[in-house]
Motif scaffolding. Structure first.
Motif, short mmCIF file in Angstrom:
data_model
loop_
_atom_site.label_atom_id
_atom_site.label_comp_id
_atom_site.label_asym_id
_atom_site.label_seq_id
_atom_site.Cartn_x
_atom_site.Cartn_y
_atom_site.Cartn_z
N GLY A 174 0.77 -1.23 0.00
CA GLY A 174 0.00 0.00 0.00
C GLY A 174 0.81 1.28 0.00
N ARG A 175 1.99 1.27 -0.58
CA ARG A 175 2.84 2.46 -0.59
C ARG A 175 3.05 3.03 -1.99
N VAL A 176 2.88 2.20 -3.01
CA VAL A 176 3.05 2.61 -4.40
C VAL A 176 1.67 2.57 -5.08
N PHE A 177 1.37 3.54 -5.94
CA PHE A 177 0.05 3.60 -6.57
C PHE A 177 0.20 3.75 -8.08
N THR A 178 -0.77 3.21 -8.81
CA THR A 178 -0.70 3.20 -10.26
C THR A 178 -1.04 4.58 -10.83
N GLU A 179 -1.02 4.69 -12.15
CA GLU A 179 -1.12 6.02 -12.77
C GLU A 179 -2.55 6.52 -12.96
N HIS A 180 -3.56 5.66 -12.74
CA HIS A 180 -4.95 6.09 -12.93
C HIS A 180 -5.80 5.78 -11.71
N MET A 181 -6.95 6.42 -11.66
CA MET A 181 -7.94 6.12 -10.63
C MET A 181 -9.33 6.31 -11.21
N PHE A 182 -10.28 5.61 -10.62
CA PHE A 182 -11.68 5.71 -11.04
C PHE A 182 -12.40 6.66 -10.10
N MET A 183 -13.31 7.48 -10.66
CA MET A 183 -14.11 8.40 -9.86
C MET A 183 -15.55 8.40 -10.36
N MET A 184 -16.49 8.55 -9.44
CA MET A 184 -17.90 8.69 -9.80
C MET A 184 -18.58 9.49 -8.69
N ASP A 185 -19.46 10.40 -9.07
CA ASP A 185 -20.11 11.30 -8.13
C ASP A 185 -21.54 10.87 -7.84
N TYR A 186 -22.00 11.24 -6.65
CA TYR A 186 -23.40 11.07 -6.30
C TYR A 186 -23.97 12.42 -5.89
N THR A 187 -25.11 12.76 -6.45
CA THR A 187 -25.84 13.97 -6.08
C THR A 187 -27.27 13.58 -5.76
N ARG A 188 -27.74 14.00 -4.60
CA ARG A 188 -29.10 13.66 -4.22
C ARG A 188 -30.07 14.21 -5.27
N GLY A 189 -30.97 13.37 -5.72
CA GLY A 189 -31.92 13.75 -6.76
C GLY A 189 -31.47 13.36 -8.15
N GLN A 190 -30.17 13.10 -8.28
CA GLN A 190 -29.61 12.72 -9.58
C GLN A 190 -29.06 11.29 -9.57
N GLY A 191 -28.63 10.84 -8.39
CA GLY A 191 -28.05 9.52 -8.27
C GLY A 191 -26.58 9.52 -8.62
N TRP A 192 -26.03 8.33 -8.85
CA TRP A 192 -24.62 8.19 -9.22
C TRP A 192 -24.44 8.61 -10.68
N HIS A 193 -23.41 9.39 -10.94
CA HIS A 193 -23.24 9.91 -12.30
C HIS A 193 -21.78 10.26 -12.55
N ASP A 194 -21.47 10.55 -13.80
CA ASP A 194 -20.16 11.02 -14.24
C ASP A 194 -19.03 10.04 -13.89
N ALA A 195 -19.21 8.77 -14.25
CA ALA A 195 -18.15 7.78 -14.06
C ALA A 195 -16.98 8.10 -14.99
N ARG A 196 -15.77 8.06 -14.44
CA ARG A 196 -14.62 8.47 -15.25
C ARG A 196 -13.34 7.85 -14.70
N VAL A 197 -12.35 7.72 -15.58
CA VAL A 197 -11.01 7.30 -15.19
C VAL A 197 -10.08 8.46 -15.49
N VAL A 198 -9.31 8.87 -14.50
CA VAL A 198 -8.44 10.04 -14.63
C VAL A 198 -7.05 9.68 -14.11
N PRO A 199 -6.05 10.49 -14.40
CA PRO A 199 -4.73 10.24 -13.81
C PRO A 199 -4.78 10.29 -12.29
N TYR A 200 -3.99 9.44 -11.67
CA TYR A 200 -3.90 9.44 -10.20
C TYR A 200 -3.41 10.81 -9.75
N GLN A 201 -4.12 11.40 -8.81
CA GLN A 201 -3.81 12.76 -8.39
C GLN A 201 -4.45 13.04 -7.04
N ASN A 202 -4.05 14.12 -6.40
CA ASN A 202 -4.71 14.57 -5.19
C ASN A 202 -6.11 15.05 -5.52
#
Length: 351
Positions: free
Chosen positions: A21-49
């Motif tokens: 758990g000390r080294v991390f790959t170059e990408h990460m998955f993200m998806m948002d939830y907004t009440r009334g809209q549900g889960w949305h905007d699934a995306r893969v982006v570069p690993y970042q803060n």
């Protein structure tokens, strides 16, 4: 359709020490939830803060859950997951307890497959290594109030990792904690959330200071019944039977635990899921009836235990060496996970 961005970060070279758990790959998955809209905007982006408000609810009230699973390299470039549907199901059980919107199980599994496939070149192949997968959900509302959030972020990050324990399959020492407690029935013990781990740190530090690798928790009411280790479930071989604490609402329903119990039954062992008092365990150790002890979990798979300490009594198990059942379970599970053995259970999933 996922928005996939690729950059030029290079994975570690073969043989490079990884730790866990000390080294991390170059990408990460993200998806948002907004009440009334549900889960949305699934995306893969570069690993970042990530950017959060200082008032984000997860920082103040701990509304978050996480999961852990692994990806394994197979032959001819194939990549395997191990029972990801169980992680998806358990994730939603944790979500329900912490009032977090569930993610459809098929979407959870698809997200895991997608990010692993994109960063498959990061999967290490040295013995004892794997690609650790960490999905998690956090409440992001900038609000100082004790209430369920309205906005959440689901993320998956990946970490090429070495063995969880530096000693590998060498039996570890376990400290049975009699001062602090981890969870009680009706609480969050069965959920996979950060609070369960944060409250274990003080006992973990005490155990490490005395030379023990992990803490074995007793129940939080009577403080006499065995529950689980900080990072894994626990099993005992007592007088030829495989015995493990029953799931009672304060113990994590481990996926490796479930798999191990299935394998043990198919190997012909009588399996008992029941309450086990620490006094029974001490007496079994004294009489020689305690033949083996091992932990089960995603990170370590099978972790043989060679020594238990309860108060002033130190119990050596199996001469401090790995037992035959522990070894067979490890060989069978990892054989299935790596595609080296047949999988009659349908546990192995190809990415």
């Amino acid at each position: 359709m996922l928005d996939i961005t690729v950059n030029s970060v290079m994975p570690p070279k073969a043989g490079q020490p990884l730790g866990f758990g000390r080294v991390f790959t170059e990408h990460m998955f993200m998806m948002d939830y907004t009440r009334g809209q549900g889960w949305h905007d699934a995306r893969v982006v570069p690993y970042q803060n990530i950017s959060l408000s200082p008032a984000a609810m997860v920082l103040h009230y701990g509304q978050e859950i996480f999961e852990g699973l692994k990806a394994y390299p197979g032959e001819n470039g194939e990549v395997y997951l191990f029972r990801p549907d169980m992680n998806a199901k358990r994730s939603n059980q944790s979500c329900e307890r912490l009032v977090i919107p569930p993610i459809p199980e098929e979407d959870f599994v698809q997200a895991v497959k997608t990010i692993v496939d994109i960063d498959r070149k990061w999967i290490p192949t040295d013995p004892g290594t794997s690609l650790y997968i960490r999905p998690f959900i956090i409440a992001t509302d900038p609000f100082l109030g004790v209430a369920p959030g309205s906005n959440y972020l689901f993320m998956i990050i990946l970490s090429p990792s070495g063995a969880y324990y530096e000693s590998g399959l060498e039996p570890v020492g376990i400290w049975i904690e009699d001062e602090y407690v981890r969870a009680v029935r009706g609480g969050m013990g069965f959920a996979k959330c950060g609070g369960n781990y944060a409250c274990s740190l003080i006992a973990q530090q005490k155990a490490h200071d005395d030379g023990y690798s992990q803490v074995l928790w007793l129940d939080g009411v009577e403080r006499k019944y065995i529950e689980e280790v900080g990072a894994m479930n626990i099993c005992f071989k007592i007088s030829g039977k495989i015995v493990t604490p029953v799931l009672n609402g304060s113990i994590l329903p481990g996926i490796t635990r479930n798999s191990v119990l299935t394998l043990c039954r198919d190997m012909g062992y009588e399996v008992e899921e029941r309450r086990i008092s620490v006094d029974e365990l001490v007496e079994a150790a004294r009489s020689g009836a305690l033949e083996e002890c091992f932990g089960t979990g995603t990170a370590a798979v099978i972790s043989p235990v060679g020594k238990l300490r309860y108060k002033d009594e130190v119990m050596e198990i199996g001469g401090g060496k790995i037992g035959p059942v522990s070894q067979k379970l490890y060989d069978t599970l990892t054989g299935i996970q790596w595609g080296k053995l047949d999988d009659p259970y349908g546990w192995r999933v190809t990415v």
